[in-house]
Scaffold this motif. Structure first.
Motif, PDB file in Angstrom:
ATOM      1  N   VAL A 260      31.169  -2.801  93.445  1.00 47.00           N
ATOM      2  CA  VAL A 260      31.233  -4.147  92.858  1.00 47.00           C
ATOM      3  C   VAL A 260      30.871  -5.200  93.904  1.00 47.00           C
ATOM      4  N   ALA A 261      31.357  -5.006  95.136  1.00 48.70           N
ATOM      5  CA  ALA A 261      31.010  -5.950  96.198  1.00 48.70           C
ATOM      6  C   ALA A 261      29.504  -5.926  96.435  1.00 48.70           C
ATOM      7  N   GLY A 262      28.918  -4.738  96.325  1.00 48.66           N
ATOM      8  CA  GLY A 262      27.466  -4.614  96.455  1.00 48.66           C
ATOM      9  C   GLY A 262      26.752  -5.421  95.385  1.00 48.66           C
ATOM     10  N   LEU A 263      27.298  -5.404  94.171  1.00 45.01           N
ATOM     11  CA  LEU A 263      26.718  -6.180  93.076  1.00 45.01           C
ATOM     12  C   LEU A 263      26.702  -7.666  93.413  1.00 45.01           C
ATOM     13  N   PHE A 264      27.811  -8.145  93.992  1.00 37.81           N
ATOM     14  CA  PHE A 264      27.873  -9.556  94.341  1.00 37.81           C
ATOM     15  C   PHE A 264      26.844  -9.897  95.418  1.00 37.81           C
ATOM     16  N   LEU A 265      26.662  -8.966  96.353  1.00 37.44           N
ATOM     17  CA  LEU A 265      25.678  -9.179  97.408  1.00 37.44           C
ATOM     18  C   LEU A 265      24.286  -9.334  96.793  1.00 37.44           C
ATOM     19  N   VAL A 266      23.967  -8.426  95.855  1.00 41.17           N
ATOM     20  CA  VAL A 266      22.665  -8.492  95.185  1.00 41.17           C
ATOM     21  C   VAL A 266      22.540  -9.795  94.407  1.00 41.17           C
ATOM     22  N   LEU A 267      23.619 -10.174  93.728  1.00 44.43           N
ATOM     23  CA  LEU A 267      23.624 -11.423  92.961  1.00 44.43           C
ATOM     24  C   LEU A 267      23.303 -12.608  93.869  1.00 44.43           C
ATOM     25  N   ALA A 268      23.945 -12.636  95.039  1.00 45.22           N
ATOM     26  CA  ALA A 268      23.719 -13.742  95.972  1.00 45.22           C
ATOM     27  C   ALA A 268      22.286 -13.738  96.491  1.00 45.22           C
ATOM     28  N   GLU A 269      21.688 -12.542  96.604  1.00 43.23           N
ATOM     29  CA  GLU A 269      20.313 -12.470  97.092  1.00 43.23           C
ATOM     30  C   GLU A 269      19.308 -12.901  96.017  1.00 43.23           C
ATOM     31  N   LYS A 270      19.610 -12.520  94.773  1.00 44.45           N
ATOM     32  CA  LYS A 270      18.606 -12.699  93.726  1.00 44.45           C
ATOM     33  C   LYS A 270      18.712 -14.027  92.967  1.00 44.45           C
ATOM     34  N   TRP A 271      19.891 -14.585  92.948  1.00 44.26           N
ATOM     35  CA  TRP A 271      20.054 -15.838  92.206  1.00 44.26           C
ATOM     36  C   TRP A 271      19.596 -16.984  93.109  1.00 44.26           C
ATOM     37  N   ARG A 272      18.326 -17.004  93.380  1.00 46.26           N
ATOM     38  CA  ARG A 272      17.784 -17.868  94.421  1.00 46.26           C
ATOM     39  C   ARG A 272      17.980 -19.354  94.135  1.00 46.26           C
ATOM     40  N   ASP A 273      17.910 -19.727  92.848  1.00 44.89           N
ATOM     41  CA  ASP A 273      18.089 -21.147  92.491  1.00 44.89           C
ATOM     42  C   ASP A 273      19.378 -21.692  93.085  1.00 44.89           C
ATOM     43  N   LEU A 274      20.397 -20.877  93.003  1.00 40.59           N
ATOM     44  CA  LEU A 274      21.718 -21.347  93.380  1.00 40.59           C
ATOM     45  C   LEU A 274      22.022 -21.037  94.847  1.00 40.59           C
ATOM     46  N   THR A 275      21.584 -19.881  95.305  1.00 35.87           N
ATOM     47  CA  THR A 275      22.042 -19.402  96.620  1.00 35.87           C
ATOM     48  C   THR A 275      20.952 -19.452  97.684  1.00 35.87           C
ATOM     49  N   LYS A 276      19.737 -19.747  97.276  1.00 38.01           N
ATOM     50  CA  LYS A 276      18.594 -19.735  98.208  1.00 38.01           C
ATOM     51  C   LYS A 276      18.403 -18.375  98.891  1.00 38.01           C
ATOM     52  N   GLY A 277      18.760 -17.322  98.176  1.00 44.46           N
ATOM     53  CA  GLY A 277      18.476 -15.971  98.665  1.00 44.46           C
ATOM     54  C   GLY A 277      19.197 -15.620  99.939  1.00 44.46           C
ATOM     55  N   SER A 278      18.656 -14.619 100.635  1.00 51.78           N
ATOM     56  CA  SER A 278      19.382 -14.077 101.779  1.00 51.78           C
ATOM     57  C   SER A 278      19.342 -15.007 102.999  1.00 51.78           C
ATOM     58  N   ASP A 279      18.431 -16.006 102.988  1.00 56.13           N
ATOM     59  CA  ASP A 279      18.398 -16.935 104.118  1.00 56.13           C
ATOM     60  C   ASP A 279      19.610 -17.853 104.128  1.00 56.13           C
ATOM     61  N   GLY A 280      20.163 -18.074 102.936  1.00 52.53           N
ATOM     62  CA  GLY A 280      21.298 -18.978 102.838  1.00 52.53           C
ATOM     63  C   GLY A 280      20.867 -20.418 103.009  1.00 52.53           C
ATOM     64  N   PHE A 281      21.827 -21.313 103.162  1.00 55.87           N
ATOM     65  CA  PHE A 281      21.492 -22.729 103.322  1.00 55.87           C
ATOM     66  C   PHE A 281      22.598 -23.435 104.102  1.00 55.87           C
ATOM     67  N   THR A 282      22.179 -24.552 104.717  1.00 51.58           N
ATOM     68  CA  THR A 282      23.187 -25.366 105.403  1.00 51.58           C
ATOM     69  C   THR A 282      23.611 -26.478 104.466  1.00 51.58           C
ATOM     70  N   PHE A 283      24.732 -27.082 104.737  1.00 46.06           N
ATOM     71  CA  PHE A 283      25.207 -28.180 103.887  1.00 46.06           C
ATOM     72  C   PHE A 283      26.094 -29.098 104.714  1.00 46.06           C
ATOM     73  N   TYR A 284      26.288 -30.297 104.196  1.00 48.97           N
ATOM     74  CA  TYR A 284      27.176 -31.239 104.883  1.00 48.97           C
ATOM     75  C   TYR A 284      28.598 -31.028 104.420  1.00 48.97           C
ATOM     76  N   ILE A 285      29.547 -31.271 105.302  1.00 50.54           N
ATOM     77  CA  ILE A 285      30.941 -31.147 104.903  1.00 50.54           C
ATOM     78  C   ILE A 285      31.551 -32.538 104.870  1.00 50.54           C
ATOM     79  N   PRO A 286      32.710 -32.674 104.194  1.00 44.13           N
ATOM     80  CA  PRO A 286      33.346 -33.993 104.124  1.00 44.13           C
ATOM     81  C   PRO A 286      33.523 -34.585 105.517  1.00 44.13           C
ATOM     82  N   ASP A 287      33.334 -35.886 105.635  1.00 48.78           N
ATOM     83  CA  ASP A 287      33.381 -36.550 106.945  1.00 48.78           C
ATOM     84  C   ASP A 287      34.691 -36.294 107.685  1.00 48.78           C
ATOM     85  N   VAL A 288      35.786 -36.280 106.888  1.00 44.86           N
ATOM     86  CA  VAL A 288      37.097 -36.091 107.510  1.00 44.86           C
ATOM     87  C   VAL A 288      37.142 -34.796 108.324  1.00 44.86           C
TER      88      VAL A 288
END
Lengths: 321, 254
Positions: free
Chosen positions: A125-153
């Motif tokens: 099942v964990a493998g399934l989630f890994l594949v999901l994160a790789e393939k759902w590129r719209d949301l996860t940007k694939g295996s490269d991942g993405f950077t993001f800003y965090i709250p200023d605090v």
């Protein structure tokens, strides 16, 4: 009961807490601060794993999925919506809901199985989630991942340090209360002897699901915090390595002792950082996995109860002497 | 009067072998019944079927007239059937008191309580301690169960069973493997339970003198079949039973 200040674990814990609170005011080492922050967060993850492994006796190879769900959910919320505290807090709520649902469903479907079948299924099942994160590129940007800003605090490393520290302390006391509760006691009974627990009138499956959900929720939150410290997320958070780290931390620290998970997390991450530093001296240290493998084998052979387990044993002997 | 426990042609087959073969029995409330039979007669298997550890191939189990054949062991315990195990079956790495306390907690119906502090349930500990004193283990509360002597583990087992306060008690060789000095104290405990007169007790036992002095009814199991059921006096006189025990009886079916 004889109390001896030398063996009073509460005193030691209190002192450690004071040292840790004072640390940012004394040291100006940024890397040390970040390392400690990571230790706190991994400690929560390891504690959540200990609920399964140490208290209920369930071996899961897919615990990373909750960590990953937490990390991705928070990252996506902060990235897509807004990098404010509100977005972060909402993402935490969503993490709780998601990990709660996922851990419940997985528990209902798989916890009927005997231990090793369950372990295999969680891996899948964990493998399934890994594949999901790789393939759902719209949301996860694939295996490269993405950077993001965090709250200023939370941008200030010291603030984040304290946030993680108190996150760990709060989770420790919550989980401690859970393991000391009547339900927590039944979990330990299941670990000891499933059949006997059932003949006392406890319905095993329900308890295993409760353990699975509690562990899932805690792991999800630690994943959220982890994403905040990195300000970056990629599919590595779903990797089997993450689960194995938690396994190593709980075993080295001492299974069935929540505090052991904190010790284990500190030991593993400190050793990891130390070995990486040594890589300047000799290339072999860059392959720190080799040393972890050896450490794993030695720990299981010679300290099956882990550091905290050993200390407790010594304490018992001390008391009797 | 309605039997509290009843089986109807209860059978379990492991391949061609039938350790329990069409056993129909009726146990009346508040009676003391002993099940005897040579090794391998199917006594423990019958217990496993009654308490739900095994599911029968065919036949039914009824408790107070209600069918319980397909209920899990946990549900049967909640309905009022508790059992002890022939092989010592406790929680090894928990303290003796914690072992009993878990049983007390189950009896109190505190099943899912995630955030209560230990203080809230301090009376469980008190009750556990009382039970430990009943079985003469009052001093051992803080020891780990795995560090107990064999006989003490058996006593712990009985304390856990008593804690459940079930109407029906299934005792599977409570004195098995005990040293001779320890046996009388266990017998005393069982005698006390019997004298209270509000429990239905089913006992598997090899020690004949013990069986004879306690039992109101005797059942003889042989090769999975119920060979005889009668008062102890009549059973002892029965030629069939003597043959089963002394040899010379062969079951043609097997």
């Amino acid at each position: 009961m004889k109390t001896n200040w030398l063996v009073s674990s509460r005193l030691w814990m209190g002192m450690a807490a004071i040292l840790l609170i004072g640390f940012p005011f004394v040291s100006d080492s940024r890397s040390a601060l970040i390392l400690l922050t990571q230790i706190f967060i991994y400690a929560v993850f390891a504690m959540s794993y200990d609920i399964l492994l140490g208290y209920t006796g369930i071996i899961s190879f897919g615990h990373a999925m909750f960590f990953g769900i937490g990390a991705y959910t928070t990252a996506i919320f902060l990235h897509r919506w807004d990098h404010t505290m509100l977005a972060f807090l909402v993402s935490l709520l969503v993490v709780l809901v998601l990990t709660g649902i996922v851990s419940y469903l997985i528990g209902v479907m798989t916890l009927r199985l005997k231990s090793h079948f369950y372990a295999m299924l969680t891996l899948a099942v964990a493998g399934l989630f890994l594949v999901l994160a790789e393939k759902w590129r719209d949301l996860t940007k694939g295996s490269d991942g993405f950077t993001f800003y965090i709250p200023d605090v939370l941008k200030d490393r010291t603030t984040l340090y304290f946030a993680s520290f108190f996150f760990m302390i709060i989770m420790f006391f919550l989980l401690k209360r859970f393991t000391d509760s009547p339900t927590g006691k039944v979990l330990q009974a299941i670990r000891e002897n499933e059949q006997r627990t059932e003949s006392l009138g406890y319905q095993i499956l329900h308890y295993k699901i409760i353990a699975s959900v509690v562990a899932g929720l805690a792991a999800g939150m630690s994943g959220s915090m982890y994403a905040i410290t990195l300000r970056f997320v990629n599919t590595a958070v779903f990797g089997t390595n993450v689960t194995l780290d938690a396994l190593l931390m709980t075993i080295v620290g001492g299974v069935g002792t929540l505090f052991g998970s904190i010790v284990g997390s500190a030991l593993i991450l400190l050793v990891h950082a130390g070995l990486t530093d040594l890589a300047k001296i000799h290339w072999i240290f860059e392959r720190w996995m080799i040393f972890f493998g050896a450490l794993y084998i030695l720990a299981v052979m010679f300290f099956p109860q882990g550091v905290v387990g050993m200390l407790r044993q010594w304490k018992e002997k001390w008391k009797r002497a | 009067m309605q039997p509290i426990l009843e089986t109807d042609k209860l059978t379990i087959a492991f391949g061609g072998h039938k350790p329990v073969n069409e056993v129909s029995l009726k146990i009346m409330p508040n009676t003391f019944t002993s099940i005897i039979g040579p090794n391998g007669a199917g006594k423990t298997t019958l217990f496993n079927l009654l308490s739900g550890q095994l599911k029968p191939t065919s036949g039914r189990v009824l408790m107070k007239g209600k069918e319980i054949t397909h209920l899990s062991p946990a549900k049967r315990t909640r309905l009022g059937m508790g059992r002890s195990f022939q092989i010592t079956n406790v929680f090894p790495s928990l303290t003796v008191q914690e072992n009993v306390r878990l049983a007390v907690q189950a009896q109190a119906g505190v099943y899912y309580n995630l955030f209560a502090t230990p203080k809230k349930h301090a009376h469980f500990e008190k009750r556990a301690q009382e039970l430990l004193e009943t079985v003469l283990l009052g001093q051992k509360g803080d020891s780990l169960a795995k560090n107990l002597a064999h006989g003490e583990k058996r006593k712990l087992e009985i304390a856990m069973l008593l804690a459940l306060e079930t109407e029906v008690l299934l005792l599977d060789e409570p004195t098995a493997g005990m040293s001779l000095e320890e046996v009388p104290s266990i017998l005393e405990v069982i005698r006390q339970i019997k004298n209270q007169g509000n429990r239905t007790i089913l006992l598997i036992e090899h020690k004949m003198d013990m069986v004879l002095s306690f039992s109101e009814r005797l059942m003889v199991l042989f090769n999975g079949k119920l060979l005889a059921e009668d008062t102890p006096e009549n059973i002892m006189r029965s030629e069939l039973v003597q043959k089963a025990y002394l040899g010379g009886l062969y079951d043609d079916a097997s």
